[in-house]
Each structure stands twice: as structure tokens, then as C-alpha cells.
Design a protein around this motif. Structure first.
Motif, PDB file in Angstrom:
ATOM      1  N   LYS A 236       0.816  -1.210   0.000  1.00  0.00           N
ATOM      2  CA  LYS A 236       0.000   0.000   0.000  1.00  0.00           C
ATOM      3  C   LYS A 236       0.850   1.260   0.000  1.00  0.00           C
ATOM      4  N   ILE A 237       1.982   1.207   0.726  1.00  0.00           N
ATOM      5  CA  ILE A 237       2.801   2.401   0.842  1.00  0.00           C
ATOM      6  C   ILE A 237       3.346   2.831  -0.512  1.00  0.00           C
ATOM      7  N   ASN A 238       3.391   1.906  -1.472  1.00  0.00           N
ATOM      8  CA  ASN A 238       3.974   2.189  -2.774  1.00  0.00           C
ATOM      9  C   ASN A 238       2.972   2.726  -3.784  1.00  0.00           C
ATOM     10  N   PHE A 239       1.683   2.434  -3.604  1.00  0.00           N
ATOM     11  CA  PHE A 239       0.659   2.881  -4.535  1.00  0.00           C
ATOM     12  C   PHE A 239      -0.045   4.098  -3.942  1.00  0.00           C
ATOM     13  N   ARG A 240       0.286   5.273  -4.466  1.00  0.00           N
ATOM     14  CA  ARG A 240      -0.236   6.488  -3.861  1.00  0.00           C
ATOM     15  C   ARG A 240      -1.154   7.235  -4.827  1.00  0.00           C
ATOM     16  N   ASN A 241      -2.086   7.977  -4.251  1.00  0.00           N
ATOM     17  CA  ASN A 241      -3.014   8.779  -5.034  1.00  0.00           C
ATOM     18  C   ASN A 241      -2.394  10.155  -5.264  1.00  0.00           C
ATOM     19  N   HIS A 242      -1.855  10.348  -6.439  1.00  0.00           N
ATOM     20  CA  HIS A 242      -1.137  11.563  -6.794  1.00  0.00           C
ATOM     21  C   HIS A 242      -2.054  12.584  -7.469  1.00  0.00           C
ATOM     22  N   ARG A 243      -3.355  12.316  -7.484  1.00  0.00           N
ATOM     23  CA  ARG A 243      -4.297  13.177  -8.190  1.00  0.00           C
ATOM     24  C   ARG A 243      -4.582  14.466  -7.417  1.00  0.00           C
ATOM     25  N   LYS A 244      -4.843  15.530  -8.172  1.00  0.00           N
ATOM     26  CA  LYS A 244      -5.293  16.810  -7.607  1.00  0.00           C
ATOM     27  C   LYS A 244      -6.557  17.194  -8.358  1.00  0.00           C
ATOM     28  N   ILE A 245      -7.691  17.027  -7.697  1.00  0.00           N
ATOM     29  CA  ILE A 245      -8.988  17.240  -8.341  1.00  0.00           C
ATOM     30  C   ILE A 245      -9.845  18.146  -7.466  1.00  0.00           C
ATOM     31  N   VAL A 246     -10.516  19.091  -8.085  1.00  0.00           N
ATOM     32  CA  VAL A 246     -11.540  19.888  -7.415  1.00  0.00           C
ATOM     33  C   VAL A 246     -12.750  19.947  -8.344  1.00  0.00           C
ATOM     34  N   VAL A 247     -13.931  19.659  -7.797  1.00  0.00           N
ATOM     35  CA  VAL A 247     -15.177  19.795  -8.555  1.00  0.00           C
ATOM     36  C   VAL A 247     -16.179  20.544  -7.672  1.00  0.00           C
ATOM     37  N   VAL A 248     -16.748  21.617  -8.184  1.00  0.00           N
ATOM     38  CA  VAL A 248     -17.713  22.419  -7.434  1.00  0.00           C
ATOM     39  C   VAL A 248     -19.041  22.434  -8.187  1.00  0.00           C
ATOM     40  N   ASP A 249     -20.077  21.943  -7.520  1.00  0.00           N
ATOM     41  CA  ASP A 249     -21.445  21.934  -8.050  1.00  0.00           C
ATOM     42  C   ASP A 249     -21.564  21.204  -9.381  1.00  0.00           C
ATOM     43  N   GLY A 250     -20.563  20.403  -9.723  1.00  0.00           N
ATOM     44  CA  GLY A 250     -20.606  19.665 -10.975  1.00  0.00           C
ATOM     45  C   GLY A 250     -20.438  20.533 -12.200  1.00  0.00           C
ATOM     46  N   GLN A 251     -20.121  21.803 -12.026  1.00  0.00           N
ATOM     47  CA  GLN A 251     -20.064  22.743 -13.152  1.00  0.00           C
ATOM     48  C   GLN A 251     -18.666  23.246 -13.463  1.00  0.00           C
ATOM     49  N   THR A 252     -17.814  23.336 -12.448  1.00  0.00           N
ATOM     50  CA  THR A 252     -16.433  23.782 -12.658  1.00  0.00           C
ATOM     51  C   THR A 252     -15.483  22.809 -11.972  1.00  0.00           C
ATOM     52  N   GLY A 253     -14.310  22.657 -12.563  1.00  0.00           N
ATOM     53  CA  GLY A 253     -13.335  21.738 -11.999  1.00  0.00           C
ATOM     54  C   GLY A 253     -11.919  22.250 -12.171  1.00  0.00           C
ATOM     55  N   LEU A 254     -11.022  21.707 -11.363  1.00  0.00           N
ATOM     56  CA  LEU A 254      -9.598  22.012 -11.450  1.00  0.00           C
ATOM     57  C   LEU A 254      -8.814  20.710 -11.490  1.00  0.00           C
ATOM     58  N   VAL A 255      -7.745  20.699 -12.274  1.00  0.00           N
ATOM     59  CA  VAL A 255      -6.848  19.547 -12.325  1.00  0.00           C
ATOM     60  C   VAL A 255      -5.470  20.042 -12.719  1.00  0.00           C
ATOM     61  N   GLY A 256      -4.425  19.433 -12.148  1.00  0.00           N
ATOM     62  CA  GLY A 256      -3.075  19.872 -12.489  1.00  0.00           C
ATOM     63  C   GLY A 256      -2.049  19.461 -11.461  1.00  0.00           C
ATOM     64  N   GLY A 257      -0.939  20.201 -11.387  1.00  0.00           N
ATOM     65  CA  GLY A 257       0.198  19.773 -10.594  1.00  0.00           C
ATOM     66  C   GLY A 257       0.309  20.368  -9.215  1.00  0.00           C
ATOM     67  N   LEU A 258      -0.537  21.341  -8.870  1.00  0.00           N
ATOM     68  CA  LEU A 258      -0.385  22.065  -7.611  1.00  0.00           C
ATOM     69  C   LEU A 258      -1.147  21.413  -6.465  1.00  0.00           C
ATOM     70  N   ASN A 259      -0.426  21.081  -5.394  1.00  0.00           N
ATOM     71  CA  ASN A 259      -1.038  20.612  -4.154  1.00  0.00           C
ATOM     72  C   ASN A 259      -1.457  21.817  -3.315  1.00  0.00           C
ATOM     73  N   ILE A 260      -1.734  21.571  -2.028  1.00  0.00           N
ATOM     74  CA  ILE A 260      -2.129  22.639  -1.107  1.00  0.00           C
ATOM     75  C   ILE A 260      -0.997  22.883  -0.114  1.00  0.00           C
ATOM     76  N   GLY A 261      -0.390  24.069  -0.187  1.00  0.00           N
ATOM     77  CA  GLY A 261       0.689  24.401   0.739  1.00  0.00           C
ATOM     78  C   GLY A 261       1.365  25.703   0.341  1.00  0.00           C
TER      79      GLY A 261
END
Length: 503
Positions: A236-261
Motif C-alpha cells: 500500500k505504501i507504494n501505490f499512492r493517489n497523486h491526483r489533484k482534483i476539485v469539482v464544485v457543483d458539478g459545473q467547474t473543476g480544477l486539475v493539475g500539478g499544484l497541491n495545497i501548501g
């Protein structure tokens, strides 16, 4: 004999060895200890060999085991076992397929592809088959070129949320930027907006428990993806979720390389300016991004959400003229190596140019060969990488690939205006991919990733503009200068190259 049983036997043998090494001192027993240790190492080596991995991966593990028998065996137990991968993700793959079938009718499809060239249509067929999401010709995308633009868009989306906010991140920090996000999410939760946060358990190891407690205390559903309980030996430690996804109200979304920090806002003293790329999506393509989030949420929590989060937007004329947008997820739960195969197909489909930006450049042999052949064929191959390391082993492994690419005619640039973390590929100025996937083996084989694939959209021109601007802040690598680098660097690079299948 099942491989699980074999590994248990190997672990028992290792325990015996450790006991002997502590309590038994005379020469005769030490000789027996060495023999037993050698047998154990050989046994584990045979197990690795019989797993039928890629030859480079098999060789890398055997080298590690030969050079560091004890340490190599322990590391292998934690992160190296591949035989359990299919079992670990079989249920998720079935659930994802079932979920997709339930909402397939809500994801519109476009039958007319006359405006695409033949080789582009071929790529689109491959992307649709591997990604299992349709391409949308009624969506709009906007390139966000740094943390300031990304977080401004994120916070604006949250402020406007009416129904739900879905977030999925690899890294989430409890610093100034992370706390601002927390405050905004809590404020929206108090307004009655449904908020769900999925965070990677390993990527967020440094996150304070109080951060998640405060969110949950306000009714926000915050859950870890693939939590790791040590010392239970698993992968498990080797398989990580590297995704960055934001979805608001099903109408707008964000995806890309920036995490939160804070570092993603350029506030880190070592990295300085953080050059990264995110994509804002509006219109029907957001349905695919929503689908990917809900599939991950279901796997992590068991919550089977009804498909009321999907919309049937009425696209504007501007959105109809935006070209094609396709959101595709890849990961160890897929039968095929989705991102690696799509990158490979993009490269070999190129007629004029292949421009790549990746902070971690450790391609496998197939992608590496495709790049060299493209450069030798006269294709304009450009590769943009950082000039400073944040992961030294990966940094030196990357540099071990440069000589042959330079000899083939590829151009390599080192970004000098801070840290370059963008992950995108542009082919012929007509197709592009931007998202979370690096040009490395970890993203290809181990991580859960998500990318937006763009077909003749205006955003591709924006990506090209930012890429050309990045080159003005970069140093073009010279083959002669690179060939005369110090011997110790060559040694570091060669050693790191041997480990590249494990990175």
C-alpha cells in the motif's frame, strides 16, 4: 506453493538470521549464518525473478538485493511486491466499471471528428478505450500558470459553491495556505454545502491530526486514501493517489500539478518561485472529472453515492468552439498502463514537435526510445526540467538520460527561475496533455494520476506561450559541456539510473 506462503517462509528465515547474528558468535556458527543468509537472499531473488516484471525492474531489484541483502529484503517486503497488485485493485476496477456504466448516458459523446487528422483520430480512439471517458466538444478550459492563479480560482469557486465541493489532493499542509482553505471549507459547510475531501495517507503524513478533526467536527467528510498500517508488510505504501482534483457543483473543476501548501505559492525559501500548471475546466467535461473523484471516494470510503452530481449543461457557443477535452485517469488498478501508453502514442504520432515539461524525468525504455527516434527523425523535441533537485536520487537519475537524447538532436533546458513542477506535453501545437502525471516510472506504473487531454483547443496555444516563456528563464544544455561534467556526478547518475525502475 503460493507466493504469499513463500514470502512468509522468507520472513521466518530472516528472523532466524537476525537472532543468530545477535546471540551466536563463534566462527562455525557464523559460517552457517552466512550460508543461511545467502540462501534467503537467493530465495527472495528467485521470487522476484518469477514475478515476470519488466526486465529493468527485475534487474534493479536483484542489484539492490545483491548489494544490500538485509536492507533490500526489508524494502522489498514493504514496497516491492507486485504479485498482490491485481488482488488489491480488482474490486476497485469492477466498481469503477459498474459506476461508469450507471452514468454513461450522462456523459455526452461526439460522433463527428472530421476536423481531426487521421493520426489524431487514431490517438483519440486509444485514449477513449484506455481512459473509458468520452471526449467533450462543449467544454472550456483555462490554463493557470502558477500558485497565485490556481488558488485565486480555487477560492473563488469555493466561495460561489451552492450544492457541493469535492476535493482530492496528494499533499495538504496545515500552513497559511492550507488553513485558508480549511476556513473557507468550514464556512461553506456551515451554509449547508456538502464538502468531501479525499487526501492521500502517505502524501499527508505530516498533516496535523487537528486539521482533519476540525473539518470533521464541522460536518465535512474528510477521508484518507489507502491508509498504511505498519509494520504489516504490504505494498500500500507504494501505490499512492497523486491526483489533484476539485469539482464544485458539478459545473467547474480544477486539475493539475499544484497541491495545497505555502511552497506552491512560491513562499518556500529553498525553491523560491514555484512554476506549475493547473487547468480550470467548465462545461460537460467536468462530468468526467466528477466521475473520477466519485470512483476514488467509493473505493476509499465504501460510500456509494447516487449519480445526482452529474449535470447536463447547455454549452455556450464559445464552449462549442473550444475543441476537444478529455479527462483520463490512470493507475495501478488499470489493466493497461494508461498514462505511459498515451504519452508513448502522443510522441510517436508527432509530425513536427514534441514539447515536454516534467520535474521528474525518468522514462521507461519504450518512452525513452520513442523520444530518441522522434529527435533522430527531425522532430523538434524539447524537454524542460528543473536545475535544482527536490529529490536528489530522481534528479541524478534524470540526468543519466540526457546524453543520448542530446546526441539524437533533442533540446534539453534547465529551468532557473525557482522550481519547475509543471507536467504537460504538447504535440504539433494541436494536441496536449496537462495534469498530475510526470514523465517517470512511478507515475507510469505505481501512482493514481489524472490528466486532461486537449485536442485543438485554445488552451494549447496558452500552454505553448507559457512554455516558450519558461525557456527564456532556462539554460539550454550543451552536449560538450554536459559530457565534461565531473566524474563523481557521472557515478551518482549511473547509480541512480540502476534504481530508476524503483523510483
Amino acid at each position: 506453493m503460493k507466493k504469499t506462503v513463500k514470502m512468509i517462509i522468507a520472513a521466518i528465515l530472516l528472523a532466524i538470521i537476525l537472532i543468530l547474528s545477535v546471540f551466536l558468535k563463534n566462527h562455525t556458527i557464523f559460517t552457517g549464518f552466512s550460508l543461511l543468509f545467502s540462501i534467503t537472499a537467493l530465495f527472495v531473488g528467485v521470487v522476484i525473478f518469477l514475478e515476470n516484471r519488466h526486465p529493468s525492474s527485475t534487474l534493479a531489484w536483484l542489484i539492490v538485493l545483491a548489494l544490500f541483502p538485509l536492507l533490500g529484503f526489508i524494502v522489498y517486503l514493504f514496497v516491492g511486491q507486485s504479485y498482490r497488485k491485481q488482488k488489491m485493485f480488482y474490486r476497485k476496477s469492477l466498481e469503477d466499471e459498474d459506476f461508469y456504466l450507471q452514468i454513461e448516458t450522462r456523459l455526452s459523446k461526439e460522433s463527428s471528428l472530421n476536423w481531426m487528422d487521421a493520426h489524431q483520430k487514431q490517438f483519440l480512439k486509444l485514449a477513449s478505450k484506455l481512459g473509458k471517458t468520452p471526449v467533450s466538444f462543449a467544454s472550456e478550459t483555462t490554463v493557470l500558470a502558477d500558485g497565485e492563479e490556481k488558488f485565486a480560482a480555487l477560492f473563488e469557486m469555493i466561495d460561489k459553491a451552492k450544492r457541493h465541493i469535492h476535493l482530492e489532493y496528494y499533499i495538504l499542509r496545515s500552513d497559511k495556505t492550507g488553513n485558508k482553505l480549511k476556513e473557507k471549507l468550514i464556512a461553506k459547510a456551515r451554509e449547508g454545502v456538502e464538502v468531501r475531501l479525499l487526501y492521500d495517507a502517505v502524501g499527508c503524513l505530516a498533516l496535523q491530526e487537528s486539521y482533519i478533526y476540525e473539518l470533521r467536527n464541522e460536518g465535512i467528510k474528510a477521508e484518507p486514501f489507502f491508509p498504511v498500517k505498519l509494520p504489516y508488510f504490504n505494498q500500500k505504501i507504494n501505490f499512492r493517489n497523486h491526483r489533484k482534483i476539485v469539482v464544485v457543483d458539478g459545473q467547474t473543476g480544477l486539475v493539475g500539478g499544484l497541491n495545497i501548501g505555502d511552497e506552491y505559492m512560491g513562499l518556500h525559501p529553498y525553491y523560491g518561485h514555484w512554476r506549475d500548471t493547473h487547468l480550470k475546466v467548465t462545461g460537460e467535461a467536468v462530468n468526467s472529472l466528477q466521475l473520477i473523484f466519485l470512483q476514488d471516494w467509493r473505493h476509499a470510503t465504501g460510500e456509494k453515492l447516487v449519480p445526482d452530481f452529474f449535470i447536463h449543461p447547455s454549452p455556450s457557443e464559445a464552449q462549442r468552439n473550444q475543441g476537444g477535452v478529455q479527462l483520463i485517469a490512470g493507475g495501478p488498478d488499470n489493466e493497461w498502463e494508461v498514462m505511459k501508453n498515451l504519452y508513448f502514442s502522443m510522441i510517436v504520432s508527432a509530425r513536427k514537435s514534441v514539447w515536454i515539461a516534467s520535474p521528474y524525468f525518468v522514462p521507461d525504455e519504450e518512452v525513452y526510445m520513442a523520444l530518441k527516434v522522434a529527435a533522430l527523425s527531425g522532430i523538434d523535441v524539447k524537454i524542460l526540467v528543473p536545475n535544482k533537485p527536490d529529490k536528489r536520487t530522481v534528479f541524478y537519475a534524470s540526468r543519466s538520460y540526457f546524453s543520448e537524447l542530446l546526441k539524437a538532436g533533442a533540446e534539453i533546458y534547465e529551468y532557473e527561475n525557482g522550481f519547475m513542477h509543471s507536467k504537460f506535453v504538447i504535440v504539433d501545437g494541436e494536441m496536449a496533455s496537462v495534469g498530475t502525471c510526470n514523465m517517470d516510472m512511478r507515475s507510469f506504473h505505481l501512482n493514481f494520476e489524472v490528466n486532461a487531454f486537449l485536442y485543438k483547443t485554445e488552451s494549447i496555444q496558452s500552454l505553448q506561450y507559457h512554455y516558450e516563456n519558461d525557456l527564456t528563464f532556462s539554460k539550454k544544455m550543451d552536449l560538450g559541456d554536459f559530457s565534461s561534467r565531473k566524474f563523481r556526478y557521472r557515478v551518482f547518475e549511473s547509480l541512480a539510473r540502476l534504481l530508476s525502475p524503483l523510483l
